[in-house]
Design a protein around this motif. Structure first.
Motif, mmCIF file in Angstrom:
data_model
loop_
_atom_site.group_PDB
_atom_site.id
_atom_site.type_symbol
_atom_site.label_atom_id
_atom_site.label_comp_id
_atom_site.label_asym_id
_atom_site.label_seq_id
_atom_site.Cartn_x
_atom_site.Cartn_y
_atom_site.Cartn_z
ATOM 1 N N GLN A 5 1.817 5.769 -4.032
ATOM 2 C CA GLN A 5 1.557 5.803 -5.468
ATOM 3 C C GLN A 5 2.101 4.543 -6.126
ATOM 4 N N ARG A 7 -2.818 5.897 -5.011
ATOM 5 C CA ARG A 7 -2.819 6.790 -6.174
ATOM 6 C C ARG A 7 -2.124 6.114 -7.355
ATOM 7 N N THR A 8 -2.669 6.296 -8.554
ATOM 8 C CA THR A 8 -2.101 5.648 -9.730
ATOM 9 C C THR A 8 -1.519 6.658 -10.706
ATOM 10 N N ILE A 62 -6.264 -0.124 -12.474
ATOM 11 C CA ILE A 62 -6.344 1.154 -11.759
ATOM 12 C C ILE A 62 -7.473 1.136 -10.737
ATOM 13 N N GLN A 63 -8.607 0.624 -11.124
ATOM 14 C CA GLN A 63 -9.736 0.570 -10.202
ATOM 15 C C GLN A 63 -9.414 -0.289 -8.977
ATOM 16 N N GLN A 123 -7.121 1.807 -6.749
ATOM 17 C CA GLN A 123 -7.856 2.917 -6.158
ATOM 18 C C GLN A 123 -8.803 2.455 -5.054
ATOM 19 N N ARG A 124 -9.340 1.263 -5.192
ATOM 20 C CA ARG A 124 -10.202 0.722 -4.129
ATOM 21 C C ARG A 124 -9.450 0.578 -2.817
ATOM 22 N N LYS A 157 0.819 -1.218 0.000
ATOM 23 C CA LYS A 157 0.000 0.000 0.000
ATOM 24 C C LYS A 157 0.862 1.283 0.000
ATOM 25 N N THR A 165 -6.828 7.032 -14.412
ATOM 26 C CA THR A 165 -5.662 7.318 -13.567
ATOM 27 C C THR A 165 -5.714 8.745 -13.028
ATOM 28 N N GLU A 166 -5.079 8.958 -11.874
ATOM 29 C CA GLU A 166 -4.979 10.309 -11.324
ATOM 30 C C GLU A 166 -3.832 11.091 -11.931
ATOM 31 N N GLY A 177 -7.030 2.724 -1.933
ATOM 32 C CA GLY A 177 -6.508 4.029 -1.556
ATOM 33 C C GLY A 177 -5.124 4.342 -2.083
#
Length: 237
Positions: free
Chosen positions: A88, A127-128, A118-119, A122-123, A85, A147-148, A125
């Protein structure tokens, strides 16, 4: 100010050459942050020829700035990122056995796959960011994938700059303008150095972060980590 994330793959390469724990990868990460680095980047590869998967786990306890894990989102890599985790995850389409990254994603051909990956991140937490060439369609495809951020692949800029061709920055300026219009954060990396970083930073609107490894480590052999990190920070202000 653009943030400096230091890629410590080369430290792991040096350590692995002798099979022991010198230099100590975790201590180098601690020291770099104490010297002012605002992030630590690693890029574990399937053969673990430099960063090992266990390094990624161990670094989690000592990285108190931004922690960025790069790599091709294959199953083992995805599992590692979800376990660690990091702040990024940067998705890079490198082939197994590649010496270094050599191209950005085709975000159109791989859009469905990238969206799914990506999803999942993101689930949890995380950042991608997607590694892309400075091509409008690829940046637009990255945005559609959800993507962010994007990371601009800067090898061609660095090559052109070394030849004295400052116009080599132009595709990157246009790419950054498109990314800004689409609401994407902008990172950059590959062959950025003390020689070219200030010019790049001054010309790229909205540059949030650079990830620098090979050049920074090589420059530090002559000048020392503390000195080099702060030289980069001054150029990135």
């Amino acid at each position: 100010m653009t943030k400096l994330s230091v890629n410590i793959n080369k430290i792991a390469t040096l350590r692995n050459a002798r099979g022991g724990n010198v230099p100590n990868l975790l201590q180098v990460a601690i020291d770099l942050q104490n010297f002012g680095a605002q992030g630590i980047t690693i890029h574990p590869r399937p053969d673990e020829r430099h960063i090992r998967y266990q390094d990624a786990r161990d670094l989690k306890a000592v990285v108190h700035t931004e922690y960025n894990i790069e790599g091709n989102p294959q199953h083992n890599f995805i599992d590692l990122v979800l376990e660690c985790k990091p702040t990024q995850v940067t998705l890079v389409p490198d082939a197994i056995g590649a010496i270094t990254s050599s191209a950005g994603w085709d975000t159109i051909a791989n859009q469905s796959y990238l969206t799914e990956v990506i999803q999942e991140f993101q689930r949890h937490g995380i950042r991608t960011s997607i590694f892309v060439d400075p091509i409008a369609a690829m940046i637009e495809g990255a945005q559609k994938a959800g993507t962010e951020r994007i990371e601009l692949y800067t090898e061609e800029f660095a090559h052109q700059y070394s030849l004295g061709n400052k116009k080599g920055i132009d595709p990157y300026i246009k790419a950054a303008e498109i990314a800004n219009q689409l609401g994407l954060g902008i990172n950059a990396g590959h062959d950025l150095s003390l020689d070219n970083i200030q010019f790049f930073k001054e010309n790229i609107p909205g540059l949030l972060e650079v990830s620098i490894g090979h050049a920074l480590i090589s420059e530090s052999l002559y000048l020392g980590f503390d000195n080099v990190v702060n030289m980069y920070l001054r150029k990135l202000k």
